[in-house]
Design a protein around this motif. Structure first.
Motif, PDB file in Angstrom:
ATOM      1  N   GLY A  15      -9.277   0.200   8.006  1.00 34.39           N
ATOM      2  CA  GLY A  15     -10.107   1.393   8.153  1.00 34.39           C
ATOM      3  C   GLY A  15     -11.036   1.584   6.959  1.00 34.39           C
ATOM      4  O   GLY A  15     -11.022   0.796   6.005  1.00 34.39           O
ATOM      5  N   GLN A  16     -11.830   2.643   7.022  1.00 36.19           N
ATOM      6  CA  GLN A  16     -12.788   2.916   5.938  1.00 36.19           C
ATOM      7  C   GLN A  16     -12.093   2.998   4.564  1.00 36.19           C
ATOM      8  O   GLN A  16     -12.441   2.270   3.613  1.00 36.19           O
ATOM      9  CB  GLN A  16     -13.502   4.247   6.192  1.00 36.19           C
ATOM     10  N   ASP A  17     -11.089   3.874   4.446  1.00 39.26           N
ATOM     11  CA  ASP A  17     -10.452   4.086   3.141  1.00 39.26           C
ATOM     12  C   ASP A  17      -9.629   2.872   2.728  1.00 39.26           C
ATOM     13  O   ASP A  17      -9.585   2.522   1.544  1.00 39.26           O
ATOM     14  CB  ASP A  17      -9.527   5.315   3.191  1.00 39.26           C
ATOM     15  N   GLY A  18      -8.954   2.260   3.718  1.00 38.47           N
ATOM     16  CA  GLY A  18      -8.128   1.097   3.411  1.00 38.47           C
ATOM     17  C   GLY A  18      -8.952  -0.008   2.767  1.00 38.47           C
ATOM     18  O   GLY A  18      -8.514  -0.642   1.790  1.00 38.47           O
ATOM     19  N   ALA A  19     -10.158  -0.225   3.275  1.00 37.74           N
ATOM     20  CA  ALA A  19     -11.014  -1.294   2.741  1.00 37.74           C
ATOM     21  C   ALA A  19     -11.441  -0.977   1.303  1.00 37.74           C
ATOM     22  O   ALA A  19     -11.337  -1.830   0.413  1.00 37.74           O
ATOM     23  CB  ALA A  19     -12.228  -1.478   3.647  1.00 37.74           C
TER      24      ALA A  19
END
Ligand code: NAP
Ligand code: GDD
Length: 325
Positions: A15-19
């Protein structure tokens, strides 16, 4: 880990934050593991766009399946666990309330259990949300503001938040809950309003689209840049004592004014293109969110670095590039 290299496990790494978090931790020398649920299509575009796909270790697993979470903890030998995995789109939570409850609520408890069973010394971060404030009880929301969630998503996240507090109090685990306000980036999913708008602005500017249909453009959000917010997540797991923190900019902007900024960035007037479509109006709305990040500033030394103008310009420019301008 035995050689001194720290190991992290991130659920929701695609996801956005995970990346962005994976990128941050790799830069700090961590061995980064990501829990990846089985999907029929490739979900690694964000990791590829950041150029880190080959540097992270993916582990097959799902927040619905406790055994896979235990295995992920054993394989990764994680010193730090970041539970970012979720059905994170508020709109969808009315269509799939039970799935949202299972993944976002019970799923967080499963991840806490897997951590407790395999390595209760690991530092745990839970991705909580300003959606828990919902029908707001204070003009500026902080860690002491009462919650009143307005969607099945907000309700599920409340369970995860209190489960995190409870594992800290029950087992002495280093479990922190980050109550993050909206944060966006060029890696934001296209269904969220900022990216829906910046993508449409680029399409309209390039003659590929004629109009943009939105729901309630009078709602207001405290929007920041995801790249800044993952630093706050990491700072929370580095503290001597686990705690809960509001992470926000302290500025609120309406969807209408965000549109003005995005269209204005390419010399267009949003009023010529935006139409209101009842299809995008939600059964219950969170009218306004405005965070008070004073505790994060004092205790973590964290402050946002990116203004709303910089954020929206960055997103429009990225969408212009993607569409080939
Ligand atoms: P996102 O882009 O939607 O990413 C969600 C991640 O969760 C994806 O990697 C997704 O995997 C994964 N996931 C979904 N279902 C799963 C399951 N059953 N098992 C394991 N993983 C699963 O969300 P985000 O914006 O990065 O947000 C990260 C977290 O912070 C979420 O928990 C969100 O609710 C929370 N949060 C976000 C904000 C914000 O403004 N961005 C603010 C406050 C809190 P696939 O790619 O395979 O779907
Ligand atoms: N998505 C979307 N699409 N939202 C719209 C639209 C539209 O066409 N038109 C108006 N909006 C309004 C929504 O009604 C809401 O008031 C606001 O724009 C922001 O919507 P989203 O971008 O979908 O984000 P959100 O605030 O519902 O939720 C996000 O932030 C939360 C933190 O407060 C998500 O990232 C959540 O996962 C996160 O917890």
């Amino acid at each position: 880990m035995s050689n001194g290299q720290r190991s992290a496990l991130i659920t929701g790494i695609t996801g956005q934050d995970g990346a962005y978090l994976a990128q941050l931790l790799l830069g700090k020398g961590y061995r980064v593991h990501g829990l990846a649920p089985r999907r029929s299509t490739d979900t690694s575009w964000r990791l590829r766009e950041l150029g880190i796909l080959d540097d992270v270790h993916m582990i097959d697993g799902d927040l619905a399946d406790l055994s896979s979470l235990i295995r992920a903890m054993e394989q990764s030998r994680a010193d730090e666990v970041y539970n970012l995995g979720a059905q994170s789109f508020v709109g969808t939570s009315w269509q799939q309330p039970l799935l949202t409850a299972d993944i976002d609520g019970t799923g967080a408890m499963r991840m806490l259990e897997a951590t407790r069973i395999v390595n209760r010394e690991a530092h745990f971060y839970q991705a909580s949300t300003s959606e828990m404030f919902g029908l707001i009880k204070a003009e500026r929301q902080d860690e002491n503001t009462p919650f009143h969630p307005r969607s099945p998503y907000g309700v599920a996240k409340m369970m995860a938040h209190w489960a995190t507090v409870n594992y800290r109090e029950s087992y002495g685990m280093h479990a922190s809950s980050g109550i993050l306000f909206n944060h966006e980036s060029p890696l934001r999913g296209i269904e969220f309003v900022t990216r829906k708008v910046t993508n449409a602005v680029a399409s309209i500017k390039l003659g590929l689209q004629k109009e943009l249909r939105l729901g309630n453009i009078d709602s207001k959000r405290d929007w920041g840049f995801a790249g800044d917010y993952v630093e706050a997540m990491w700072l929370m797991t580095q503290q001597a004592v686990a705690d809960d923190f509001v992470v926000a900019t302290g500025i609120t902007v309406s969807v209408r004014d965000m549109c003005k900024l995005a269209f204005g960035h390419v010399g267009l007037n949003y009023e010529d293109y935006v139409l209101i479509d009842p299809k995008f109006i939600r059964p219950a709305e969170v009218d306004v969110l405005l965070g008070n990040p004073a505790k994060a500033k004092a205790a973590l030394g964290w402050e946002p670095r990116t203004s709303m103008e910089q954020l929206i310009s960055m997103m429009v420019d990225a969408d212009m590039r993607r569409l080939g301008a």
